[in-house]
Design a protein around this motif. Structure first.
Motif, PDB file in Angstrom:
ATOM      1  N   LEU A 197      10.927   0.256   5.702  1.00 46.47           N
ATOM      2  CA  LEU A 197      11.624  -0.505   4.398  1.00 46.47           C
ATOM      3  C   LEU A 197      10.867  -0.827   3.099  1.00 46.47           C
ATOM      4  O   LEU A 197      11.456  -0.957   2.543  1.00 46.47           O
ATOM      5  N   LEU A 198      10.156  -1.012   3.264  1.00 48.00           N
ATOM      6  CA  LEU A 198       8.825  -0.927   2.282  1.00 48.00           C
ATOM      7  C   LEU A 198       7.352   0.172   2.103  1.00 48.00           C
ATOM      8  O   LEU A 198       6.414  -0.124   2.697  1.00 48.00           O
ATOM      9  N   PRO A 199       7.897   1.099   2.569  1.00 54.39           N
ATOM     10  CA  PRO A 199       7.065   2.809   1.557  1.00 54.39           C
ATOM     11  C   PRO A 199       5.613   2.144   1.263  1.00 54.39           C
ATOM     12  O   PRO A 199       4.719   2.921   1.868  1.00 54.39           O
ATOM     13  N   ASP A 200       5.999   1.237   0.746  1.00 55.42           N
ATOM     14  CA  ASP A 200       5.048   0.950  -0.776  1.00 55.42           C
ATOM     15  C   ASP A 200       3.928   0.297  -0.417  1.00 55.42           C
ATOM     16  O   ASP A 200       2.583  -0.031  -0.794  1.00 55.42           O
ATOM     17  N   LEU A 201       4.320  -0.641   0.576  1.00 60.14           N
ATOM     18  CA  LEU A 201       2.860  -1.592   1.234  1.00 60.14           C
ATOM     19  C   LEU A 201       2.065  -1.042   1.739  1.00 60.14           C
ATOM     20  O   LEU A 201       1.792  -0.255   2.571  1.00 60.14           O
ATOM     21  N   ARG A 202       0.803  -1.884   0.934  1.00 59.40           N
ATOM     22  CA  ARG A 202      -0.424  -1.020   0.454  1.00 59.40           C
ATOM     23  C   ARG A 202      -0.512   0.286   0.658  1.00 59.40           C
ATOM     24  O   ARG A 202      -1.172   1.123   1.449  1.00 59.40           O
ATOM     25  N   GLN A 203       0.118   0.752  -0.451  1.00 52.37           N
ATOM     26  CA  GLN A 203       0.317   1.882  -0.340  1.00 52.37           C
ATOM     27  C   GLN A 203      -0.835   2.927  -0.979  1.00 52.37           C
ATOM     28  O   GLN A 203      -1.459   4.723  -1.026  1.00 52.37           O
ATOM     29  N   TYR A 204      -1.902   2.832  -1.421  1.00 48.82           N
ATOM     30  CA  TYR A 204      -3.382   3.217  -1.326  1.00 48.82           C
ATOM     31  C   TYR A 204      -4.092   3.387  -0.052  1.00 48.82           C
ATOM     32  O   TYR A 204      -5.116   4.229  -0.482  1.00 48.82           O
ATOM     33  N   ASP A 205      -4.004   3.126   0.733  1.00 48.06           N
ATOM     34  CA  ASP A 205      -4.572   2.781   2.195  1.00 48.06           C
ATOM     35  C   ASP A 205      -3.680   3.261   3.597  1.00 48.06           C
ATOM     36  O   ASP A 205      -2.813   2.128   3.697  1.00 48.06           O
ATOM     37  N   ALA A 206      -3.643   4.243   3.753  1.00 47.53           N
ATOM     38  CA  ALA A 206      -2.815   5.072   3.963  1.00 47.53           C
ATOM     39  C   ALA A 206      -3.397   4.327   5.999  1.00 47.53           C
ATOM     40  O   ALA A 206      -2.147   3.889   6.800  1.00 47.53           O
ATOM     41  N   ASN A 207      -4.464   4.232   6.053  1.00 51.52           N
ATOM     42  CA  ASN A 207      -4.962   3.353   7.139  1.00 51.52           C
ATOM     43  C   ASN A 207      -5.037   1.508   7.690  1.00 51.52           C
ATOM     44  O   ASN A 207      -5.565   1.003   8.434  1.00 51.52           O
ATOM     45  N   ALA A 208      -4.544   0.956   6.111  1.00 50.45           N
ATOM     46  CA  ALA A 208      -4.414  -0.244   5.828  1.00 50.45           C
ATOM     47  C   ALA A 208      -3.802  -1.024   6.962  1.00 50.45           C
ATOM     48  O   ALA A 208      -3.001  -0.808   7.476  1.00 50.45           O
ATOM     49  N   TRP A 209      -4.031  -2.076   7.546  1.00 50.04           N
ATOM     50  CA  TRP A 209      -3.502  -2.421   8.432  1.00 50.04           C
ATOM     51  C   TRP A 209      -2.172  -3.570   8.377  1.00 50.04           C
ATOM     52  O   TRP A 209      -1.729  -3.580   9.259  1.00 50.04           O
ATOM     53  N   GLU A 210      -2.223  -3.518   7.053  1.00 52.51           N
ATOM     54  CA  GLU A 210      -0.863  -4.103   6.504  1.00 52.51           C
ATOM     55  C   GLU A 210       0.327  -3.576   6.976  1.00 52.51           C
ATOM     56  O   GLU A 210       1.259  -4.024   6.719  1.00 52.51           O
ATOM     57  N   ARG A 211      -0.099  -1.850   6.628  1.00 51.67           N
ATOM     58  CA  ARG A 211       0.942  -0.957   7.137  1.00 51.67           C
ATOM     59  C   ARG A 211       1.017  -1.214   8.382  1.00 51.67           C
ATOM     60  O   ARG A 211       2.504  -0.447   9.092  1.00 51.67           O
ATOM     61  N   ASP A 271       5.372 -13.225 -13.918  1.00 53.91           N
ATOM     62  CA  ASP A 271       6.513 -12.454 -13.626  1.00 53.91           C
ATOM     63  C   ASP A 271       6.697 -12.240 -11.848  1.00 53.91           C
ATOM     64  O   ASP A 271       5.569 -11.583 -11.463  1.00 53.91           O
ATOM     65  N   PRO A 272       8.352 -12.347 -11.311  1.00 55.19           N
ATOM     66  CA  PRO A 272       8.243 -12.129 -10.369  1.00 55.19           C
ATOM     67  C   PRO A 272       7.948 -10.808  -9.758  1.00 55.19           C
ATOM     68  O   PRO A 272       7.808 -10.151  -8.792  1.00 55.19           O
ATOM     69  N   GLU A 273       8.725  -9.526 -10.605  1.00 55.94           N
ATOM     70  CA  GLU A 273       8.194  -8.586 -10.149  1.00 55.94           C
ATOM     71  C   GLU A 273       6.915  -8.328  -9.959  1.00 55.94           C
ATOM     72  O   GLU A 273       6.426  -7.424  -9.390  1.00 55.94           O
ATOM     73  N   LEU A 274       6.131  -8.230 -10.694  1.00 56.94           N
ATOM     74  CA  LEU A 274       4.638  -7.998 -11.059  1.00 56.94           C
ATOM     75  C   LEU A 274       3.788  -8.776  -9.979  1.00 56.94           C
ATOM     76  O   LEU A 274       2.874  -8.103  -8.931  1.00 56.94           O
ATOM     77  N   LEU A 275       3.749 -10.248  -9.305  1.00 55.52           N
ATOM     78  CA  LEU A 275       4.062 -10.891  -8.261  1.00 55.52           C
ATOM     79  C   LEU A 275       4.595 -10.040  -6.743  1.00 55.52           C
ATOM     80  O   LEU A 275       3.509  -9.945  -5.859  1.00 55.52           O
ATOM     81  N   ARG A 276       5.389  -9.570  -6.421  1.00 56.51           N
ATOM     82  CA  ARG A 276       5.837  -9.160  -5.610  1.00 56.51           C
ATOM     83  C   ARG A 276       5.111  -7.807  -5.879  1.00 56.51           C
ATOM     84  O   ARG A 276       5.243  -7.237  -4.226  1.00 56.51           O
ATOM     85  N   ALA A 277       4.574  -6.947  -6.679  1.00 62.83           N
ATOM     86  CA  ALA A 277       3.581  -5.885  -6.025  1.00 62.83           C
ATOM     87  C   ALA A 277       2.422  -6.335  -5.946  1.00 62.83           C
ATOM     88  O   ALA A 277       1.541  -5.666  -5.158  1.00 62.83           O
ATOM     89  N   PHE A 278       2.060  -7.925  -6.751  1.00 63.92           N
ATOM     90  CA  PHE A 278       0.554  -8.007  -5.902  1.00 63.92           C
ATOM     91  C   PHE A 278       0.509  -8.067  -4.603  1.00 63.92           C
ATOM     92  O   PHE A 278      -0.498  -8.121  -3.789  1.00 63.92           O
ATOM     93  N   ILE A 279       1.678  -8.779  -3.982  1.00 65.17           N
ATOM     94  CA  ILE A 279       1.557  -9.107  -2.564  1.00 65.17           C
ATOM     95  C   ILE A 279       1.955  -7.530  -1.704  1.00 65.17           C
ATOM     96  O   ILE A 279       0.843  -7.612  -0.326  1.00 65.17           O
ATOM     97  N   LEU A 280       2.722  -6.899  -2.077  1.00 62.82           N
ATOM     98  CA  LEU A 280       2.804  -5.484  -1.762  1.00 62.82           C
ATOM     99  C   LEU A 280       1.444  -4.656  -1.764  1.00 62.82           C
ATOM    100  O   LEU A 280       1.178  -4.200  -0.707  1.00 62.82           O
ATOM    101  N   GLN A 281       0.448  -5.164  -2.084  1.00 57.78           N
ATOM    102  CA  GLN A 281      -0.938  -3.738  -2.751  1.00 57.78           C
ATOM    103  C   GLN A 281      -1.856  -4.624  -2.228  1.00 57.78           C
ATOM    104  O   GLN A 281      -3.245  -4.369  -2.814  1.00 57.78           O
ATOM    105  N   CYS A 282      -1.733  -5.937  -2.668  1.00 57.71           N
ATOM    106  CA  CYS A 282      -3.158  -6.823  -2.128  1.00 57.71           C
ATOM    107  C   CYS A 282      -3.700  -6.342  -0.776  1.00 57.71           C
ATOM    108  O   CYS A 282      -2.948  -6.714   0.512  1.00 57.71           O
ATOM    109  N   GLU A 283      -5.332  -6.302  -0.423  1.00 57.06           N
ATOM    110  CA  GLU A 283      -5.267  -6.378   0.232  1.00 57.06           C
ATOM    111  C   GLU A 283      -6.043  -7.469   0.496  1.00 57.06           C
ATOM    112  O   GLU A 283      -6.921  -8.558   0.876  1.00 57.06           O
TER     113      GLU A 283
END
Length: 332
Positions: free
Chosen positions: A94-108, A134-146
């Motif tokens: 449901l969240l395909p963009d979770l750590r989207q810049y690292d296909a091997n990230a453990w979060e995925r 900004d709530p939308e930027l915070l959402r993006a941060f949570i999804l992309q944070c290592e």
């Protein structure tokens, strides 16, 4: 079993003592039996600063982490029961963009079931609200944070991500998703128990969510729900009535020694006391709230306090109070 009125009078004694000793401003205790017997009692102050208001049986509370089990867990389990998700698949379904810049990230690789049982490596706490407004930027941060990878602990991030998953599935914000009856994501300040005199919002929080991260995100899966003791008991009554439904069976199914799906289960020193049957589930909230359901005893109870008013930086003795109340409720 004694009638609910007798149980609630007996079990309220330590709450009254805590109020008189100044450890908590006020509290409400409500008990329900599977025979439909219900009783409720309240005492103390719903607010002390900047002005005083009395606590009542129908006072609204910021339920804090009870949001996890009253709202988020049932919604996620409903999606699983209806075949929309598989609890053992990763959140990226449901969240395909979770750590989207690292296909091997453990979060995925983190699954819905792992989040429900707090079996992930996410850190216990993170001051997300300090990273921006900004709530939308915070959402993006949570999804992309290592995120820091540690041993599994109870972490709000698990349920923040489950909340994001619900938003993606329903195509709207959490605050637009239908709630169980009797609950809301805000409340009338004059009918609510006050929480903290917030150091960064510069006011006493009342009818507005106390949790810093939920406030900054403008709604999240780990906190934000408001309700009365009767609303919480209505939810518990539904669980007892539907004890053998697929979703409630999952809520009762152990995932570890201390946790089931969403809920906590009895273990040494747990919040429900020492007398609960092994077929009990419960959860607590940071603001001073709690809910417990003993399916074998046919008994549920909720203790709601405003123990963080006017500050969290005070030893209210809430852990000992919850256990004392639970022992008195279940010994009846």
């Amino acid at each position: 079993m004694m009638d609910a009125a007798h149980i609630v009078r007996k079990a309220f004694a330590p709450v009254s003592d805590a109020i008189q000793a100044g450890r908590i401003p006020g509290g409400v205790l409500a008990v329900f039996t599977n025979e439909g017997d219900r009783a409720i009692i309240s005492e103390g102050q719903a607010q002390t600063v900047p002005s005083a208001r009395s606590m009542h049986d129908d006072t609204w509370f910021d339920l804090a982490s009870l949001t996890k089990v009253i709202f988020t867990t049932p919604k996620i389990l409903s999606l699983a029961v209806d075949g929309h998700i598989d609890l053992d698949t990763p959140l990226i379904s449901l969240l395909p963009d979770l750590r989207q810049y690292d296909a091997n990230a453990w979060e995925r690789k983190v699954t819905f079931r792992q989040c429900l049982g707090h079996q992930t490596p996410f850190p216990a706490v993170e001051p997300i609200y300090t990273y921006g407004r900004d709530p939308e930027l915070l959402r993006a941060f949570i999804l992309q944070c290592e995120w820091r990878h540690g041993s599994p602990v109870y972490s709000d991030i698990n349920f923040i991500l489950l909340g994001f998953a619900l938003e993606r599935f329903y195509g709207c914000s959490l605050r637009e998703i239908e709630l169980p009856r009797g609950f809301s994501f805000s409340a009338d300040p004059m009918k609510s128990a006050a929480t903290e005199d917030c150091t960064w919002r510069h006011k006493v929080m009342c009818g507005e969510v106390h949790d810093d991260n939920c406030y900054a995100l403008e709604g999240a899966g780990h906190a934000g729900l408001f309700g009365t003791a009767n609303a919480v008991l209505d939810f518990a009554a539904d669980l007892m009535r539907d004890a053998h439904s697929p979703a409630v069976k999952l809520m009762r199914t152990p995932l570890s020694e201390t946790r089931a799906h969403g809920f906590e289960r009895p273990h040494a020193g747990w919040s429900g006391g020492d007398n609960c049957s092994t077929n009990t589930i419960g959860h607590t909230g940071f603001t001073g709230t709690g809910l417990w359901v003993d399916f074998d005893a046919g008994l549920s109870w909720t203790l709601l306090t405003n123990r963080v008013h006017p500050t969290r930086h005070f030893d209210s003795g809430i852990a000992q109070l919850r256990r004392a109340v639970g022992d008195l409720v279940t010994s009846s």
